[in-house]
Design a protein around this motif. Structure first.
Motif, mmCIF file in Angstrom:
data_model
loop_
_atom_site.group_PDB
_atom_site.id
_atom_site.type_symbol
_atom_site.label_atom_id
_atom_site.label_comp_id
_atom_site.label_asym_id
_atom_site.label_seq_id
_atom_site.Cartn_x
_atom_site.Cartn_y
_atom_site.Cartn_z
ATOM 1 N N TYR A 181 1.218 -0.897 -0.001
ATOM 2 C CA TYR A 181 -0.043 -0.309 0.241
ATOM 3 C C TYR A 181 0.107 0.790 -0.159
ATOM 4 O O TYR A 181 0.527 1.822 -0.818
ATOM 5 C CB TYR A 181 -0.936 0.078 0.739
ATOM 6 C CG TYR A 181 -2.013 1.397 1.465
ATOM 7 C CD1 TYR A 181 -2.514 1.531 0.071
ATOM 8 C CD2 TYR A 181 -1.805 2.025 1.759
ATOM 9 C CE1 TYR A 181 -3.426 2.290 0.288
ATOM 10 C CE2 TYR A 181 -2.955 3.137 2.001
ATOM 11 C CZ TYR A 181 -3.808 3.387 0.919
ATOM 12 O OH TYR A 181 -4.936 4.660 1.005
ATOM 13 N N LYS A 182 1.719 1.191 0.803
ATOM 14 C CA LYS A 182 2.637 2.058 0.862
ATOM 15 C C LYS A 182 3.548 2.576 -0.356
ATOM 16 O O LYS A 182 3.631 3.788 -1.279
ATOM 17 C CB LYS A 182 3.887 2.050 2.037
ATOM 18 C CG LYS A 182 3.740 2.397 3.425
ATOM 19 C CD LYS A 182 4.606 1.994 4.104
ATOM 20 C CE LYS A 182 4.970 0.783 4.843
ATOM 21 N NZ LYS A 182 6.344 0.850 5.865
ATOM 22 N N HIS A 183 3.727 1.362 -1.257
ATOM 23 C CA HIS A 183 4.003 1.729 -2.752
ATOM 24 C C HIS A 183 3.721 2.366 -3.493
ATOM 25 O O HIS A 183 3.207 1.915 -4.553
ATOM 26 C CB HIS A 183 5.722 0.603 -2.309
ATOM 27 C CG HIS A 183 7.017 0.722 -1.638
ATOM 28 N ND1 HIS A 183 8.099 1.631 -2.500
ATOM 29 C CD2 HIS A 183 6.949 0.485 -0.737
ATOM 30 C CE1 HIS A 183 8.628 1.938 -1.777
ATOM 31 N NE2 HIS A 183 7.864 0.777 0.074
ATOM 32 N N ASP A 184 2.203 1.339 -3.345
ATOM 33 C CA ASP A 184 1.078 2.238 -4.407
ATOM 34 C C ASP A 184 1.113 1.400 -5.442
ATOM 35 O O ASP A 184 1.395 1.436 -6.737
ATOM 36 C CB ASP A 184 0.810 3.332 -4.756
ATOM 37 C CG ASP A 184 0.043 3.573 -5.278
ATOM 38 O OD1 ASP A 184 -1.030 3.110 -5.538
ATOM 39 O OD2 ASP A 184 -0.381 5.087 -6.491
ATOM 40 N N ARG A 186 0.947 -1.356 -8.189
ATOM 41 C CA ARG A 186 -0.582 -1.976 -9.295
ATOM 42 C C ARG A 186 -0.488 -2.950 -10.266
ATOM 43 O O ARG A 186 1.149 -3.654 -9.650
ATOM 44 C CB ARG A 186 -0.657 -0.773 -10.461
ATOM 45 C CG ARG A 186 0.381 0.023 -11.063
ATOM 46 C CD ARG A 186 0.975 0.693 -11.229
ATOM 47 N NE ARG A 186 1.861 1.196 -12.319
ATOM 48 C CZ ARG A 186 1.774 1.444 -13.601
ATOM 49 N NH1 ARG A 186 1.079 1.387 -14.414
ATOM 50 N NH2 ARG A 186 2.322 1.704 -14.035
ATOM 51 N N GLY A 219 -6.488 -0.652 -0.026
ATOM 52 C CA GLY A 219 -6.082 0.350 -0.838
ATOM 53 C C GLY A 219 -6.738 -1.547 -2.588
ATOM 54 O O GLY A 219 -6.980 -0.705 -3.294
ATOM 55 N N LYS A 318 -5.672 -1.645 -11.096
ATOM 56 C CA LYS A 318 -5.565 -2.545 -9.202
ATOM 57 C C LYS A 318 -5.744 -3.264 -8.945
ATOM 58 O O LYS A 318 -6.435 -3.515 -9.719
ATOM 59 C CB LYS A 318 -7.270 -1.278 -9.191
ATOM 60 C CG LYS A 318 -7.726 -1.305 -7.878
ATOM 61 C CD LYS A 318 -8.913 -0.135 -8.027
ATOM 62 C CE LYS A 318 -9.699 0.304 -6.102
ATOM 63 N NZ LYS A 318 -9.046 0.700 -4.905
ATOM 64 N N ARG A 462 10.657 6.551 -5.645
ATOM 65 C CA ARG A 462 9.031 6.221 -5.430
ATOM 66 C C ARG A 462 8.039 7.007 -6.915
ATOM 67 O O ARG A 462 8.549 7.191 -7.941
ATOM 68 C CB ARG A 462 8.421 7.488 -4.566
ATOM 69 C CG ARG A 462 9.183 7.646 -3.568
ATOM 70 C CD ARG A 462 7.318 7.220 -2.540
ATOM 71 N NE ARG A 462 8.132 6.481 -1.150
ATOM 72 C CZ ARG A 462 7.960 6.091 -0.718
ATOM 73 N NH1 ARG A 462 6.223 5.974 -0.437
ATOM 74 N NH2 ARG A 462 8.340 5.900 0.693
#
Ligand SMILES: Cc1ncc(C[n+]2csc(CCOP(=O)(O)OP(=O)(O)O)c2C)c(N)n1
Ligand SMILES: [Mg+2]
Length: 780
Positions: A181-184, A186, A219, A318, A462
């Motif tokens: 989640y922190k690294h988003d 996908r 997420g 997602k 990031r």
């Protein structure tokens, strides 16, 4: 449905159902053959998981023969391994011989293996939970490759885990969710084979909907596939709602037991509970026993159409969790039984299954057995059109050149940890070609393991811009950490399992994404143990990385026993596919880092583990480079013994000054005394045992490196060995030439103290070495 099948493949669902049945049969038969038909010589159980496979056949058919794209990568739950092989068998990629040798030497492996199986395997699995989590980190690696221009966004694949529901009990799943989640992240799918059975038990009913909450909080999109199309249609009929409510409220264990018992039991129970509702009673009675059993087990994970729709629904990037309800052992006489995890069909049962599938006796291995020619041809065509058939071979990009030498940091006194940091910082200079491919990571110990310099220069990775608030506010700090897509440090929270999985995922970037990256991870040496299974998992699939365990040993001093590592040398020696080195001096660090960057990239290379220290010690002056070749083989004479000398001091790492001081003192009494610096107990031991095994493996036995080195001593010489760690890392050296050994090292938990106190207490100081020598040579 029509939207999904817009490409006019209205025959898709029946085809997937037929393929589902093929997979169920072939996996069951492969296990049966290995256990009941193949000759057994040892009376040992062979094993295999027919029920775990049958639970997942529809999911795998829908995924592999429809939803998967060639660039996607899949981790298959360990005990569904036979299904993956069956898919490749249908494709013509897997031989009958391999299937017949399932779980035999050289045959297909029990659990999918990147290195041992002969079919392409994206991720090895076996230790539950790890194969799931690595897919999230592989998504991160893919994003890194895209962000840094090594890969096109258009070529991005999905990283998919096909997992058992009991894998959701592994803590590493939740550590991974938080970091992901922190690294988003996908492009990641996790498909849960939600049969609500583990090895021992049925899942606690209290967990219903809890997983949705957890994943959604992190997420993820959660798609639950509870009912199949048949159930949905029946639930929509008069009286159907009561039936649906009944299933929703049915405890997992009862559902499983009724599934095992079959149609008659279903009827009895449903009529008992719902028989007073006329519409529902009529609905139940409209099915015969077999049809009723089929209806009640028509769950989403066994309905190809439901699965195809669900996969189509997640058509963006997602991260998505599919909870596909299933029955463990679906379609087999084992279905639903609580002991079915290792349960196997007996001969009568498998014969019954064969007959029910229309497969003639003797045609069990026929890929399309029991099917008419037209159907077989249709299925074959579908299989040949699948993503696996178009999957490109794994990449082997050329090695990134490594300079002939890495500069040695200046300084009369240095620690190996600071030398490591300075060498890495040097490689972080703008434009350094090797530095461009280095990716660093650490579980919240970046600063204290001297990675900070590299990060200051190369930044944090990031996907979105991350400002350094302190820098912007002009608050002085040694750490200037800006994050963006060009950054090369992956910042991790304190979760060592994630750390090792990230190293493993980056360590597979060459075969997975065609981009050579050189992952370097630092961790406090004692906390290697915290992520040990993930480290083993990375090594098992031959991911390549440089692991730096620092600081190490009681030499950490005032930090005390909870932070002082003892047994890591033995971990380094015992771990396959990982070469352990422990340098003493800065120039050794430069030599070994250079070697590591090269060795990590060699087809027959390995990952490298450097065990380092924060103790600053006096550096030695070298007369020439002649020590280097030997240091790379695991040891070199820091003080060469006189020919036929009676003794040597043998040391590893940060206690070099004590070994040198003892040598200075003892050489008066022990003329010609040698001083051996062991840079890798691991390489020495492997070289020695390989030499012993050479005759057996048909190679010419050549003396090992340690044979050669100790050959300089008299045959009955004595050795004092000393290491800030388990003494057994070096004490075995006595066995090489039958020499007496006095081993020094740490065998009790450490404690706080300064070095003189600790070295005296743990017998690592010069006096201890001198005493040990006296005990060995003078007293006999
Ligand atoms: C770390 C680890 N612990 C224990 C095991 C032994 N084991 C193999 S499968 C399994 C249960 C799996 O249940 P589930 O994930 O629900 O898979 P299913 O067979 O039900 O599909 C266990 C405990 C293992 N492989 N890995
Ligand atoms: Mg299960």
């Amino acid at each position: 449905m029509t939207a999904v099948l817009a490409d006019d493949r209205t025959d898709l669902i029946p085809a997937l159902e037929a393929l589902d049945a093929r997979l169920r049969w072939l996996s069951a038969w492969t296990v049966h053959n290995a256990n009941n038909i193949r000759t057994k010589r040892d009376g040992m159980k062979v094993g295999g998981h027919q029920a775990s496979c049958a639970s997942m056949t529809t999911i795998m058919a829908a995924l592999y023969f429809h939803a998967l794209r060639p660039q996607d990568k899949v981790a298959v739950k360990p005990h569904a391994g036979p299904l993956l092989h069956a898919i490749h068998y249908l494709l013509g990629n897997q031989s009958l011989d391999q299937l017949q040798r399932f779980r035999g030497l050289g045959g297909m492996q029990s659990y999918p293996s990147r290195t041992k199986d002969q079919i392409p395997v994206d991720f090895s699995t076996g230790s539950v939970g790890l194969g799931v989590a690595i897919t999230a980190f592989a998504s991160l690696v893919q994003d890194y490759c895209i962000a840094q221009g090594h890969m096109r966004e258009a070529d991005a694949g999905r990283m998919i885990a096909l997992m058992g529901d009991a894998e959701l009990d592994e803590g590493n799943i939740y550590e991974c969710l938080i970091e992901a989640y922190k690294h988003d992240i996908r492009n990641c799918w996790w498909v849960v084979d939600y049969n609500r059975q583990s090895l021992d038990a049925t899942t606690a009913d209290r967990m219903f909907r809890r997983f949705d909450d957890i994943f959604e909080t992190c997420g993820w999109r959660v798609i639950t596939l509870k009912s199949g199309k048949l159930q949905k249609a029946v639930f929509a009929k008069p009286g159907g709602q009561a039936l649906e409510d009944w299933i929703d409220n049915c405890p997992n264990a009862e559902f499983a037991a009724l599934t095992y018992q079959g149609g008659e039991a279903w009827r009895e129970r449903l009529l008992k509970d719902l028989g007073d509702q006329p519409a529902t009673r009529a609905l139940i009675e409209s099915f015969d026993d077999a049809a009723l059993a089929q209806l009640m087990t028509n769950l989403g994970g066994h309905c190809a159409e439901t699965l195809v729709e669900a996969f189509a629904q997640a058509n963006d990037d997602k991260p998505t969790l599919f909870i596909a309800y299933t029955v463990k052992g679906y379609g087999l006489p084992l279905q639903g039984h609580k002991d079915n995890h290792s349960g196997m069909m007996n001969t009568a049962q498998i014969e019954g299954l064969r007959a029910s599938m229309g497969i003639a006796e003797g045609s069990e291995w026929e890929p399309w057995g029991g099917l008419g020619d037209n159907v077989a041809a249709e299925l074959k065509a579908l299989v040949q059109k699948s993503a696996l058939a178009a999957k490109p071979a794994e990449h082997t990009p050329p090695a990134i050149p490594v300079p002939a030498r890495l500069p040695v940091p200046e300084g009369e006194e240095q620690s190996t940890q600071s030398a490591f940091g300075r060498i890495l910082m040097d490689l972080a200079r703008p434009g350094d070609a090797l530095g461009d491919r280095i990716v660093t990571t650490a579980p919240d110990v970046t600063q204290t393991t001297n990675l900070g310099g590299f990060v200051n220069r190369r930044g944090l990775f990031r996907r979105g811009e991350l400002k350094d608030v302190f820098q912007a506010a002009r608050i002085p700090s040694a750490q200037k950490w800006v994050g963006n897509t060009a950054g090369q440090h992956v910042e991790l929270g304190i979760a060592e399992t994630n750390f090792f999985l990230v190293l493993a995922a980056f360590g597979l970037s060459a075969p997975h994404f065609g981009t050579r990256l050189l992952p370097v991870g630092t961790v406090y040496d004692p906390f290697i143990a915290r992520g040990l299974d993930a480290l083993n998992y990375g090594c098992y699939q031959d991911a390549r990385f440089l692991l730096v365990g620092t600081p190490s040993g009681v030499t950490l001093g005032a930090e005390g026993g909870a932070h002082q590592s003892i047994n890591t040398p033995l971990i380094g020696m015992g771990q396959p596919n990982l070469d352990y080195f422990e340098p003493a001096f800065a120039d050794e660090v430069a030599l070994l880092m250079r070697h590591a960057f090269e060795h990590m990239q060699k087809p027959d290379g390995a990952s490298v583990y450097l065990r380092l220290s924060t103790r600053s010690i006096q550096q030695v002056t070298r007369e020439d480079d002649s020590w280097e070749a030997d240091a790379l083989k695991g040891a070199y004479w820091l003080k060469r013994p006189a020919p036929g000398a009676e003794a040597a001091i043998v040391f590893t790492g940060a206690i070099a000054p004590e070994a040198i001081a003892a040598w200075e003192t003892l050489r008066e009494d022990l003329p010609g005394l040698g001083l051996l610096n062991v840079t890798s107990p691991d390489l020495l031991h492997r070289g020695w045992s390989a030499r012993r095994a050479a005759r057996w493996t048909g190679r010419t036995p050549e003396p090992s490196h340690i044979d050669m080195l100790l050959g300089a001593l008299a045959p009955g010489a004595g050795l004092v060995t000393v290491i800030d760690g388990s003494p057994s890392a070096l004490s075995w050296l006595g066995a090489v030439k039958g020499m007496r050994v006095s081993p020094l090292g740490v065998e009790r938990f450490g404690q706080t103290g300064d070095l003189p106190d600790l070295y005296r207490t743990y017998r690592l100081d010069a006096d201890a070495i001198i005493d040990a020598a006296a005990e060995l040579f003078l007293e006999g």
